[in-house]
Design a protein around this motif. Structure first.
Motif, PDB file in Angstrom:
ATOM      1  N   ARG A 158      27.471  68.651  81.589  1.00 44.30           N
ATOM      2  CA  ARG A 158      26.065  68.265  81.765  1.00 44.30           C
ATOM      3  C   ARG A 158      25.313  68.320  80.440  1.00 44.30           C
ATOM      4  NH1 ARG A 158      26.785  71.197  86.709  1.00 44.30           N
ATOM      5  NH2 ARG A 158      26.017  73.107  85.721  1.00 44.30           N
ATOM      6  N   ALA A 159      25.628  69.324  79.614  1.00 44.88           N
ATOM      7  CA  ALA A 159      24.968  69.437  78.318  1.00 44.88           C
ATOM      8  C   ALA A 159      25.306  68.254  77.418  1.00 44.88           C
ATOM      9  CB  ALA A 159      25.363  70.751  77.640  1.00 44.88           C
ATOM     10  N   MET A 160      26.589  67.839  77.413  1.00 42.40           N
ATOM     11  CA  MET A 160      26.979  66.682  76.606  1.00 42.40           C
ATOM     12  C   MET A 160      26.324  65.411  77.149  1.00 42.40           C
ATOM     13  SD  MET A 160      28.696  65.752  73.914  1.00 42.40           S
ATOM     14  CE  MET A 160      30.171  66.729  73.534  1.00 42.40           C
ATOM     15  N   ALA A 161      26.245  65.301  78.474  1.00 43.74           N
ATOM     16  CA  ALA A 161      25.566  64.144  79.062  1.00 43.74           C
ATOM     17  C   ALA A 161      24.094  64.126  78.670  1.00 43.74           C
ATOM     18  CB  ALA A 161      25.716  64.166  80.581  1.00 43.74           C
ATOM     19  N   GLY A 162      23.494  65.321  78.563  1.00 44.99           N
ATOM     20  CA  GLY A 162      22.107  65.399  78.122  1.00 44.99           C
ATOM     21  C   GLY A 162      21.931  64.905  76.698  1.00 44.99           C
ATOM     22  N   ILE A 163      22.909  65.215  75.831  1.00 44.04           N
ATOM     23  CA  ILE A 163      22.862  64.714  74.453  1.00 44.04           C
ATOM     24  C   ILE A 163      22.970  63.191  74.444  1.00 44.04           C
ATOM     25  CG2 ILE A 163      24.078  64.702  72.234  1.00 44.04           C
ATOM     26  CD1 ILE A 163      24.903  67.591  72.783  1.00 44.04           C
ATOM     27  N   GLN A 164      23.868  62.657  75.261  1.00 40.28           N
ATOM     28  CA  GLN A 164      24.010  61.207  75.347  1.00 40.28           C
ATOM     29  C   GLN A 164      22.722  60.551  75.819  1.00 40.28           C
ATOM     30  OE1 GLN A 164      27.454  61.010  77.933  1.00 40.28           O
ATOM     31  NE2 GLN A 164      28.823  60.709  76.212  1.00 40.28           N
ATOM     32  N   ASP A 165      22.096  61.154  76.827  1.00 42.89           N
ATOM     33  CA  ASP A 165      20.842  60.592  77.326  1.00 42.89           C
ATOM     34  C   ASP A 165      19.751  60.651  76.266  1.00 42.89           C
ATOM     35  OD1 ASP A 165      22.017  60.084  79.754  1.00 42.89           O
ATOM     36  OD2 ASP A 165      21.244  61.905  80.728  1.00 42.89           O
ATOM     37  N   ALA A 166      19.707  61.770  75.520  1.00 44.96           N
ATOM     38  CA  ALA A 166      18.667  61.930  74.502  1.00 44.96           C
ATOM     39  C   ALA A 166      18.805  60.898  73.390  1.00 44.96           C
ATOM     40  CB  ALA A 166      18.724  63.345  73.926  1.00 44.96           C
ATOM     41  N   LEU A 167      20.059  60.565  73.028  1.00 48.79           N
ATOM     42  CA  LEU A 167      20.270  59.617  71.933  1.00 48.79           C
ATOM     43  C   LEU A 167      20.325  58.178  72.418  1.00 48.79           C
ATOM     44  CD1 LEU A 167      20.969  62.316  70.470  1.00 48.79           C
ATOM     45  CD2 LEU A 167      22.657  61.007  69.184  1.00 48.79           C
ATOM     46  N   GLY A 168      20.623  57.967  73.706  1.00 51.16           N
ATOM     47  CA  GLY A 168      20.675  56.606  74.241  1.00 51.16           C
ATOM     48  C   GLY A 168      21.675  55.734  73.505  1.00 51.16           C
TER      49      GLY A 168
ATOM     50  N   GLN B  79      18.484  67.676  65.219  1.00 52.67           N
ATOM     51  CA  GLN B  79      17.458  68.183  66.112  1.00 52.67           C
ATOM     52  C   GLN B  79      18.080  68.693  67.419  1.00 52.67           C
ATOM     53  OE1 GLN B  79      14.400  65.346  67.016  1.00 52.67           O
ATOM     54  NE2 GLN B  79      13.223  66.779  68.265  1.00 52.67           N
ATOM     55  N   VAL B  80      19.026  67.918  67.982  1.00 54.48           N
ATOM     56  CA  VAL B  80      19.694  68.338  69.208  1.00 54.48           C
ATOM     57  C   VAL B  80      20.494  69.617  68.975  1.00 54.48           C
ATOM     58  CG1 VAL B  80      21.490  67.712  70.868  1.00 54.48           C
ATOM     59  CG2 VAL B  80      19.794  66.013  70.183  1.00 54.48           C
ATOM     60  N   LYS B  81      21.130  69.706  67.819  1.00 57.40           N
ATOM     61  CA  LYS B  81      21.922  70.896  67.498  1.00 57.40           C
ATOM     62  C   LYS B  81      21.046  72.145  67.484  1.00 57.40           C
ATOM     63  CE  LYS B  81      24.936  72.774  63.897  1.00 57.40           C
ATOM     64  NZ  LYS B  81      25.546  72.509  62.567  1.00 57.40           N
ATOM     65  N   GLU B  82      19.859  72.044  66.919  1.00 58.76           N
ATOM     66  CA  GLU B  82      18.949  73.190  66.888  1.00 58.76           C
ATOM     67  C   GLU B  82      18.565  73.612  68.300  1.00 58.76           C
ATOM     68  OE1 GLU B  82      18.112  75.080  64.318  1.00 58.76           O
ATOM     69  OE2 GLU B  82      19.508  73.837  63.165  1.00 58.76           O
ATOM     70  N   GLN B  83      18.395  72.626  69.183  1.00 57.99           N
ATOM     71  CA  GLN B  83      18.065  72.931  70.571  1.00 57.99           C
ATOM     72  C   GLN B  83      19.229  73.649  71.261  1.00 57.99           C
ATOM     73  OE1 GLN B  83      17.092  69.057  72.101  1.00 57.99           O
ATOM     74  NE2 GLN B  83      15.085  68.990  71.107  1.00 57.99           N
ATOM     75  N   VAL B  84      20.448  73.216  70.985  1.00 56.16           N
ATOM     76  CA  VAL B  84      21.626  73.847  71.570  1.00 56.16           C
ATOM     77  C   VAL B  84      21.771  75.275  71.065  1.00 56.16           C
ATOM     78  CG1 VAL B  84      24.156  73.802  71.639  1.00 56.16           C
ATOM     79  CG2 VAL B  84      22.861  71.696  72.002  1.00 56.16           C
ATOM     80  N   LEU B  85      21.597  75.474  69.765  1.00 56.54           N
ATOM     81  CA  LEU B  85      21.697  76.818  69.195  1.00 56.54           C
ATOM     82  C   LEU B  85      20.647  77.748  69.798  1.00 56.54           C
ATOM     83  CD1 LEU B  85      22.356  76.012  65.416  1.00 56.54           C
ATOM     84  CD2 LEU B  85      23.980  76.854  67.098  1.00 56.54           C
ATOM     85  N   ALA B  86      19.433  77.221  69.978  1.00 60.36           N
ATOM     86  CA  ALA B  86      18.368  78.036  70.557  1.00 60.36           C
ATOM     87  C   ALA B  86      18.678  78.414  71.998  1.00 60.36           C
ATOM     88  CB  ALA B  86      17.039  77.282  70.473  1.00 60.36           C
ATOM     89  N   ALA B  87      19.362  77.510  72.715  1.00 58.68           N
ATOM     90  CA  ALA B  87      19.647  77.745  74.130  1.00 58.68           C
ATOM     91  C   ALA B  87      20.836  78.668  74.343  1.00 58.68           C
ATOM     92  CB  ALA B  87      19.886  76.409  74.834  1.00 58.68           C
ATOM     93  N   TYR B  88      21.850  78.604  73.481  1.00 63.91           N
ATOM     94  CA  TYR B  88      23.108  79.297  73.776  1.00 63.91           C
ATOM     95  C   TYR B  88      23.517  80.363  72.765  1.00 63.91           C
ATOM     96  CZ  TYR B  88      23.743  75.551  77.174  1.00 63.91           C
ATOM     97  OH  TYR B  88      23.571  74.682  78.223  1.00 63.91           O
ATOM     98  N   ALA B  89      23.027  80.323  71.541  1.00 62.22           N
ATOM     99  CA  ALA B  89      23.442  81.298  70.531  1.00 62.22           C
ATOM    100  C   ALA B  89      22.543  82.535  70.609  1.00 62.22           C
ATOM    101  CB  ALA B  89      23.394  80.679  69.144  1.00 62.22           C
TER     102      ALA B  89
END
Length: 425
Positions: free
Chosen positions: A365-375, A398-408
């Motif tokens: 789902r997280a990877m699908a969210g990245i795909q949706d964000a970048l279109g 930008q997406v990477k920073e969001q992932v790091l904030a969510a999971y790291a």
């Protein structure tokens, strides 16, 4: 290519010269072929009406039928016999010894550092052997293109991948189709998209050539069969021989929404007509499609790529199959319902597998969210248009920073995510 053109009447470009050895005047492997007549289907498909698209679809279906019913003696790839020096071969009958089946050139036998039979179980077991060899040999696994993996989500391990392949090997005799006709060797073009099919621009329903055959394999029918990629579309998928329905109550829709509804209906109609044509004219192909809709085929298909991805969801599916084993045997048509399931799990193992599967689903789902964000800017297979390169890199940062904030949660996990991040900075 010569065999496809001369024996199966498939339109292909002529090959004038080639070398599979580096010891030649060019000092590299090469192939020289004629320039293909016509234009890529991609150039004209958007302008074609539904009748013209249907003519192309019918023509491709006829070629698929000839590929499916070709009489080849084993699994591998097709060669000129003279080019297989000192290698084990299976001669192709009826062509004066000109062709033979030799080692496979399929991409999934060479991609991601993979290492390079006639019986279907032996062929399917060879897939497991290939994956096991690579899993044991590689220090780091290829990064998944469909699942985001890292701390807080699923993290691949050698043990889980090997466990999934052990289950696959034990289940093989109960997964392969019982209908032997579906396991007959056939040659197939597995990438029939709009850039690999050339048509006459003056008569766009006339196919002039089909290109991109370099990774063509001879494998079981039920593995090869696929509807052409150019029939794929975004939107609700049809099941089996289901017929599409045009959206009702369209009066409340905008002109743009009505146009989208009509386009979806046309796309679905092409798929439905293709499947009906296949059932009527190529019943063997239709039976392959039916097999591909079963849970057993999913377990066969997903095992081909366990080096890269899918071991958590694979094991979860195996647990589900084991829990409904008697019912599965009845669906399969096995008369002796007392055959024991060859895989067993303790309650603790089931709980651990389910935990991993849930983490993997969240990663999907997280990877699908990245795909949706970048279109349209999403780097499919790591590829982006040159003009979009800088913008895509900025978006991914930008997406990477969001992932790091969510999971790291700490510095160690941040460093682990830096290592696991599947896109280049």
């Amino acid at each position: 290519m010569d065999y496809m053109r001369n024996e199966l009447n498939t339109p292909l470009p002529k090959v004038y010269a080639w070398s599979c050895e580096a010891d030649n005047p060019v000092r590299a492997e090469y192939i020289v072929m004629e320039k293909v007549a016509g234009v890529p289907l991609d150039d004209v498909w958007p302008k074609m009406d539904i009748e013209q698209r249907w003519e192309v679809t019918k023509a491709i279906a006829q070629h698929q039928q000839s590929w499916l019913t070709s009489t080849l003696p084993g699994y591998g790839s097709l060669y000129y016999t003279k080019d297989l020096h000192g290698q084990e071969i299976i001669p192709v009958e009826g062509v004066n010894g000109r062709y033979a089946i030799g080692p496979t050139t399929g991409r999934d036998w060479s991609d991601d550092s993979r290492l390079d039979g006639a019986e279907v179980i032996a062929y399917l077991q060879a897939i497991a052997n290939r994956e096991v060899q690579c899993i044991n040999a590689l220090e780091r696994f290829p990064k998944s293109p469909v699942t985001l993996c890292g701390p807080g989500l699923f993290q691949p391990t050698r043990e889980r991948k090997l466990q999934a392949l052990q289950c696959y090997s034990k289940l093989l005799p109960f997964l392969a189709p019982l209908d032997r006709d579906l396991s007959k060797p056939c040659i197939w073009h597995g990438d029939l998209h709009v850039e690999n099919i050339f048509v006459n621009p003056e008569c766009p329903s006339e196919i002039t050539s089909i290109i991109d055959w370099q990774a063509t394999e001879v494998t079981p029918r039920f593995v090869q069969a696929r509807q052409p990629h150019f029939l794929d579309y975004n939107g609700p998928k049809l099941a089996g021989l289901e017929m599409p329905r045009l959206t009702q109550n369209r009066d409340g829709l905008s002109s743009h929404e009505r146009e989208k509804a009509r386009a979806l209906f046309n796309n679905q109609s092409l798929v439905a007509f293709y499947r009906m044509l296949v059932k009527a004219k190529a019943p063997e192909l239709h039976r392959c499609f039916e097999v591909q809709q079963t849970p057993a085929f999913d377990l066969l298909l997903l095992a081909r790529n366990l080096l890269v991805d899918g071991e958590a969801t694979y094991l979860s599916s195996v647990v589900e199959l084991a829990e409904r084993w008697p019912e599965y045997l009845r669906e399969r048509g096995v008369k002796d319902g007392n055959v024991d399931c060859p895989v067993h799990f303790t309650e603790g193992e089931k709980a651990a597998i389910e935990k991993d599967a849930q983490a993997a689903y969240e990663g999907i789902r997280a990877m699908a969210g990245i795909q949706d964000a970048l279109g349209d800017m999403y780097p499919e297979y790591g590829v982006v248009k040159h003009d979009d390169y800088d913008e895509v890199k900025a978006m991914l940062r930008q997406v990477k920073e969001q992932v790091l904030a969510a999971y790291a949660k700490d510095g160690d996990e941040k460093a682990a995510w830096e290592e696991a991040w599947p896109f280049q900075d």
